[in-house]
Design a protein around this motif. Structure first.
Motif, mmCIF file in Angstrom:
data_model
loop_
_atom_site.group_PDB
_atom_site.id
_atom_site.type_symbol
_atom_site.label_atom_id
_atom_site.label_comp_id
_atom_site.label_asym_id
_atom_site.label_seq_id
_atom_site.Cartn_x
_atom_site.Cartn_y
_atom_site.Cartn_z
ATOM 1 N N LEU A 290 -11.242 13.594 29.659
ATOM 2 C CA LEU A 290 -11.998 12.656 30.478
ATOM 3 C C LEU A 290 -11.128 11.475 30.901
ATOM 4 C CD1 LEU A 290 -14.770 12.010 31.696
ATOM 5 C CD2 LEU A 290 -15.328 10.778 29.578
ATOM 6 N N LEU A 291 -10.356 10.926 29.941
ATOM 7 C CA LEU A 291 -9.450 9.827 30.289
ATOM 8 C C LEU A 291 -8.370 10.288 31.252
ATOM 9 C CD1 LEU A 291 -8.960 7.945 26.888
ATOM 10 C CD2 LEU A 291 -10.234 7.176 28.901
ATOM 11 N N LEU A 292 -7.886 11.509 31.077
ATOM 12 C CA LEU A 292 -6.896 12.047 32.005
ATOM 13 C C LEU A 292 -7.488 12.176 33.404
ATOM 14 C CD1 LEU A 292 -4.073 13.331 32.440
ATOM 15 C CD2 LEU A 292 -5.149 15.548 31.929
ATOM 16 N N ALA A 293 -8.720 12.656 33.472
ATOM 17 C CA ALA A 293 -9.379 12.815 34.768
ATOM 18 C C ALA A 293 -9.581 11.474 35.464
ATOM 19 C CB ALA A 293 -10.720 13.524 34.589
ATOM 20 N N THR A 295 -7.495 8.788 34.805
ATOM 21 C CA THR A 295 -6.170 8.192 34.990
ATOM 22 C C THR A 295 -5.499 8.676 36.270
ATOM 23 O OG1 THR A 295 -5.841 7.898 32.614
ATOM 24 C CG2 THR A 295 -3.867 7.998 33.980
ATOM 25 N N VAL A 296 -5.616 9.963 36.568
ATOM 26 C CA VAL A 296 -4.927 10.520 37.732
ATOM 27 C C VAL A 296 -5.384 9.847 39.031
ATOM 28 C CG1 VAL A 296 -4.575 12.593 39.116
ATOM 29 C CG2 VAL A 296 -4.361 12.711 36.627
ATOM 30 N N TYR A 303 -1.052 3.004 42.874
ATOM 31 C CA TYR A 303 0.361 3.096 43.239
ATOM 32 C C TYR A 303 0.646 3.938 44.485
ATOM 33 C CZ TYR A 303 1.407 0.915 38.784
ATOM 34 O OH TYR A 303 1.482 0.022 37.748
ATOM 35 N N LEU A 304 -0.144 4.961 44.729
ATOM 36 C CA LEU A 304 0.150 5.845 45.860
ATOM 37 C C LEU A 304 -0.603 5.458 47.122
ATOM 38 C CD1 LEU A 304 0.138 9.314 44.039
ATOM 39 C CD2 LEU A 304 1.966 7.616 44.220
ATOM 40 N N ALA A 305 -1.805 4.903 46.970
ATOM 41 C CA ALA A 305 -2.621 4.569 48.140
ATOM 42 C C ALA A 305 -1.964 3.550 49.069
ATOM 43 C CB ALA A 305 -3.996 4.069 47.687
ATOM 44 N N PRO A 306 -1.292 2.491 48.563
ATOM 45 C CA PRO A 306 -0.735 1.504 49.499
ATOM 46 C C PRO A 306 0.200 2.100 50.553
ATOM 47 C CG PRO A 306 -0.833 0.558 47.322
ATOM 48 C CD PRO A 306 -1.206 2.010 47.165
ATOM 49 N N PRO A 307 1.264 2.824 50.175
ATOM 50 C CA PRO A 307 2.117 3.373 51.241
ATOM 51 C C PRO A 307 1.423 4.450 52.069
ATOM 52 C CG PRO A 307 2.829 4.183 49.108
ATOM 53 C CD PRO A 307 1.822 3.124 48.841
ATOM 54 N N VAL A 308 0.572 5.260 51.428
ATOM 55 C CA VAL A 308 -0.108 6.336 52.173
ATOM 56 C C VAL A 308 -1.064 5.755 53.209
ATOM 57 C CG1 VAL A 308 -1.749 8.236 51.956
ATOM 58 C CG2 VAL A 308 0.144 8.049 50.344
ATOM 59 N N LEU A 358 4.539 8.245 40.904
ATOM 60 C CA LEU A 358 4.187 9.650 41.099
ATOM 61 C C LEU A 358 4.841 10.512 40.024
ATOM 62 C CD1 LEU A 358 2.910 11.974 42.659
ATOM 63 C CD2 LEU A 358 4.909 11.957 44.176
ATOM 64 N N LEU A 359 6.101 10.230 39.711
ATOM 65 C CA LEU A 359 6.776 10.972 38.651
ATOM 66 C C LEU A 359 6.074 10.761 37.312
ATOM 67 C CD1 LEU A 359 10.521 10.323 39.588
ATOM 68 C CD2 LEU A 359 9.279 12.488 39.779
ATOM 69 N N TYR A 360 5.681 9.526 37.016
ATOM 70 C CA TYR A 360 4.978 9.254 35.764
ATOM 71 C C TYR A 360 3.637 9.969 35.736
ATOM 72 C CZ TYR A 360 8.094 5.793 33.689
ATOM 73 O OH TYR A 360 9.156 5.195 33.086
ATOM 74 N N LEU A 361 2.947 10.029 36.853
ATOM 75 C CA LEU A 361 1.686 10.753 36.921
ATOM 76 C C LEU A 361 1.902 12.225 36.584
ATOM 77 C CD1 LEU A 361 -1.009 10.316 39.679
ATOM 78 C CD2 LEU A 361 -0.405 12.582 38.862
ATOM 79 N N LEU A 362 2.942 12.821 37.171
ATOM 80 C CA LEU A 362 3.241 14.223 36.903
ATOM 81 C C LEU A 362 3.648 14.429 35.446
ATOM 82 C CD1 LEU A 362 5.216 15.101 40.163
ATOM 83 C CD2 LEU A 362 2.840 15.685 39.616
ATOM 84 N N MET A 363 4.387 13.480 34.880
ATOM 85 C CA MET A 363 4.763 13.576 33.469
ATOM 86 C C MET A 363 3.526 13.526 32.572
ATOM 87 S SD MET A 363 8.019 10.986 33.415
ATOM 88 C CE MET A 363 9.377 11.154 34.575
ATOM 89 N N THR A 364 2.556 12.703 32.936
ATOM 90 C CA THR A 364 1.334 12.596 32.146
ATOM 91 C C THR A 364 0.548 13.894 32.188
ATOM 92 O OG1 THR A 364 1.212 10.209 32.587
ATOM 93 C CG2 THR A 364 -0.804 11.295 31.850
ATOM 94 N N VAL A 365 0.438 14.483 33.374
ATOM 95 C CA VAL A 365 -0.256 15.762 33.496
ATOM 96 C C VAL A 365 0.483 16.835 32.706
ATOM 97 C CG1 VAL A 365 -0.950 17.577 35.104
ATOM 98 C CG2 VAL A 365 -1.292 15.175 35.718
ATOM 99 N N ASP A 366 1.804 16.850 32.800
ATOM 100 C CA ASP A 366 2.596 17.822 32.046
ATOM 101 C C ASP A 366 2.421 17.623 30.544
ATOM 102 O OD1 ASP A 366 4.724 19.901 31.805
ATOM 103 O OD2 ASP A 366 5.842 18.242 30.933
#
Length: 393
Positions: A290-293, A295-296, A303-308, A358-366
């Motif tokens: 639930l926390l992972l869901a 956090t992503v 972090y990703l929304a501003p440039p996108v 983004l890399l940290y997000l992927l590391m967390t999912v991994d």
């Protein structure tokens, strides 16, 4: 407003709150408190857990042996079942360099319910207590100290506040040499400070507790009162757990950035950094899907929304999305600049923080995936499938 504009504005609101309401986490001025030489220098036992550290000891151990400390001090290096001759090398270095007395011992494989590092710390602390030291310095085998490091830590603990500190910890300056280290390492400390703002940790009566495991000076009395390390024996994020235990037992703690304490461990490739971060990322989330869901999408919004949204607004002519996304990105980059300056890195890296996030997000999912596969918290040949999360409040 368009959906893109709503996302951009939401991200900007979050960043304004982080800038002003999260304990000024982005500032890097939390250094050792003002201190003077104590009237009497207390005795100190330095405990160094070491597993397969033959590559690090020639740099780190001589720095401990050479400590210019006016009081009694002794080093206890615990060889945690190393296969590379760590213990023998430590003895050789002690003979070569002299300095503080060194005891090398090995406790054997950890008992069930213990992580390897804390099992080694337990053994070292048990040996140290026979000398009845007033302070324990818990430091990792990859940490190099300037000659006055121990003296300055003890002075801060004894004179940095009228009643003294029970725990003084410095976040060692990590190595930043390779391109991947430049991109990821300063952000690691930045994100840690965002989770545990140093100012809040250092405020008396605060509910926020954290420490940096590479350099922790701890009063022996406080360690006994908090039952360290027995009370945290399963913790993978042991430094935060240790600080929480000391604080919960009535101790006063302090955490800041180091100026003369450095990590010498290299992480030259992305894979090296990935393993270092992902081994405990899911533990930080208490192994909760639930926390992972949450956090992503949370990381994506912050972090990703501003440039996108900025790019999307430029492509669609959405002025509000351009303005809000650009402002959020600017605030994000601005809060990252002090950490880049502390690490003596070029400030043009600041706008790249979304890439790092983004890399940290992927590391967390991994990390979560590896945990589900039974390979969570793998480190130096040991795997802790269900380690205890750092206590939180």
């Amino acid at each position: 407003m368009s959906a893109v504009a709503w996302i951009a504005v939401s991200s900007l609101i979050v960043w304004v709150w982080l800038l002003l309401g999260q304990g000024l986490f982005w500032r890097t001025d939390q250094r050792l408190p003002r201190r003077t030489a104590p009237a009497r220098w207390p005795s100190v036992a330095v405990v160094v857990p070491a597993r397969d550290e033959a590559g690090m000891l020639p740099v780190s151990l001589p720095s401990l042996l050479a400590q210019d400390y006016p009081g009694e001090a002794e080093i206890f290096l615990v060889d945690d079942c190393s296969k590379d001759g760590t213990g023998d090398l430590a003895r050789t270095l002690s003979v070569r360099y002299g300095g503080l007395p060194l005891t090398v011992s090995s406790p054997g494989e950890p008992e069930p319910g213990w992580t390897g590092k804390l099992w080694a710390v337990r053994h070292g602390v048990t040996l140290a207590r026979e000398r009845k030291p007033e302070f324990l310095l818990l430091t990792d085998a990859d940490i190099a100290h300037e000659p006055d490091s121990l003296r300055e830590l003890v002075a801060a603990a004894t004179t940095g506040t009228p009643d003294g500190f029970d725990l003084v910890s410095q976040m060692a300056r990590l190595r930043v040499v390779s391109a991947w280290e430049r991109l990821i390492v300063p952000a690691f400390v930045y994100f840690f400070g965002q989770l545990y703002p140093f100012r809040r940790v250092n405020r008396a009566g605060s509910g926020t507790a954290a420490a940096a495991g590479g350099c922790v000076l701890l009063r022996t009395e406080a360690a006994e009162r908090a039952r360290i390390p027995e009370s945290i024996r399963q913790s993978v994020i042991d430094d935060v757990s240790l600080a929480r235990a000391v604080q919960d037992s009535g101790g006063r703690i302090w955490l800041g950035l180091a100026e003369r304490v450095d990590s010498v461990r290299p992480y030259p490739r992305l894979g090296d950094l990935w393993r270092m971060i992902s081994r405990s990322a899911y533990t930080q989330l208490r192994h909760s899907p639930l926390l992972l869901a949450g956090t992503v999408p949370g990381l994506a919004l912050v972090y990703l929304a501003p440039p996108v949204t900025l790019v999307a607004g430029l492509l669609t002519g959405d002025a509000l999305a351009v303005w809000a996304g650009g402002a959020a990105w600017a605030v994000m980059a601005g809060t990252y600049m002090p950490m880049l300056a502390y690490y003596r890195q070029p400030l043009w890296l600041a706008p790249l923080l979304p890439v790092t996030a983004l890399l940290y997000l992927l590391m967390t999912v991994d990390s979560a995936v590896q945990h589900r596969r039974g390979r969570g918290a793998a480190w130096k040949g040991r795997t802790y499938a269900r380690p205890e999360a750092a206590p939180d409040r």
